[in-house]
Design a protein around this motif. Structure first.
Motif, PDB file in Angstrom:
ATOM      1  N   LYS A   2       0.830  -1.204   0.000  1.00 29.83           N
ATOM      2  CA  LYS A   2       0.000   0.000   0.000  1.00 29.83           C
ATOM      3  C   LYS A   2       0.867   1.257   0.000  1.00 29.83           C
ATOM      4  O   LYS A   2       0.571   2.219  -0.705  1.00 29.83           O
ATOM      5  N   ALA A   3       1.922   1.244   0.813  1.00 34.37           N
ATOM      6  CA  ALA A   3       2.791   2.421   0.921  1.00 34.37           C
ATOM      7  C   ALA A   3       3.473   2.719  -0.418  1.00 34.37           C
ATOM      8  O   ALA A   3       3.582   3.886  -0.808  1.00 34.37           O
ATOM      9  N   TRP A   4       3.922   1.697  -1.114  1.00 30.56           N
ATOM     10  CA  TRP A   4       4.582   1.924  -2.411  1.00 30.56           C
ATOM     11  C   TRP A   4       3.606   2.432  -3.460  1.00 30.56           C
ATOM     12  O   TRP A   4       3.945   3.312  -4.255  1.00 30.56           O
ATOM     13  N   ILE A   5       2.392   1.909  -3.449  1.00 26.93           N
ATOM     14  CA  ILE A   5       1.382   2.389  -4.404  1.00 26.93           C
ATOM     15  C   ILE A   5       1.009   3.830  -4.077  1.00 26.93           C
ATOM     16  O   ILE A   5       0.861   4.667  -4.973  1.00 26.93           O
ATOM     17  N   ALA A   6       0.886   4.150  -2.791  1.00 25.54           N
ATOM     18  CA  ALA A   6       0.593   5.531  -2.389  1.00 25.54           C
ATOM     19  C   ALA A   6       1.737   6.454  -2.808  1.00 25.54           C
ATOM     20  O   ALA A   6       1.503   7.557  -3.321  1.00 25.54           O
ATOM     21  N   PHE A   7       2.967   6.019  -2.602  1.00 24.42           N
ATOM     22  CA  PHE A   7       4.130   6.818  -2.994  1.00 24.42           C
ATOM     23  C   PHE A   7       4.146   7.045  -4.509  1.00 24.42           C
ATOM     24  O   PHE A   7       4.306   8.175  -4.969  1.00 24.42           O
ATOM     25  N   SER A   9       1.645   6.850  -6.597  1.00 24.34           N
ATOM     26  CA  SER A   9       0.488   7.693  -6.969  1.00 24.34           C
ATOM     27  C   SER A   9       0.763   9.157  -6.667  1.00 24.34           C
ATOM     28  O   SER A   9       0.457  10.036  -7.477  1.00 24.34           O
ATOM     29  N   GLY A  10       1.335   9.423  -5.494  1.00 21.13           N
ATOM     30  CA  GLY A  10       1.676  10.801  -5.131  1.00 21.13           C
ATOM     31  C   GLY A  10       2.716  11.388  -6.056  1.00 21.13           C
ATOM     32  O   GLY A  10       2.631  12.557  -6.452  1.00 21.13           O
TER      33      GLY A  10
END
Length: 140
Positions: A2-7, A9-10
């Motif tokens: 999740k953290a990598w996808i959020a990163f 995406s940001g």
């Protein structure tokens, strides 16, 4: 994951804001100056965002649940009240004065401009104060 996808995406969001001119206050203020030297470039940025969102939502909502969560989390409140209108007004006033809204302000932090650092610090202080002084609304 999740953290990598959020990163990612940001990072993609910040790149898009930068390429679209949203990190340049003069472009944003030119767009808001509809009775003066109006700059229509951000219409295309907004149109691209609306199109991308429309396609994305159509694809995502066909799924029974999100890829990385147990369920979708939707807002529970549909009320238009003074809190919503007041928040929208404050957002618009701040955007018009500074030429930045929160996303582009954060995306522009790398420039290290002192005025931008003060703006982001005030923005974070405002979020902190609102979380402590305003009662929860019950919606997500």
């Amino acid at each position: 994951m999740k953290a990598w996808i959020a990163f990612a995406s940001g990072l993609l969001f910040g790149l898009g804001l930068s390429l679209g001119g949203m990190t340049q206050p003069a472009v944003v203020l030119g767009f808001l100056d509809i009775f003066g030297a109006w700059d229509p470039r951000l219409v295309f940025v907004m149109a691209g965002a609306v199109l991308t969102t429309a396609i994305g939502y159509r694809r995502v909502l066909r799924r029974s649940r999100p890829l990385l969560a147990e369920r979708f989390q939707w807002p529970t409140s549909r009320r238009i009240d003074t809190r919503l209108v007041g928040g929208a007004a404050l957002f618009g006033i701040g955007w018009g004065i500074a030429g930045y809204c929160p996303g582009p302000a954060l995306a522009s932090l790398g420039a290290g401009a002192p005025a931008l650092l003060v703006l982001v610090a005030c923005m974070i202080a405002g979020w902190w104060l609102a979380a402590r002084l305003l009662p929860p609304t019950g919606g997500h």
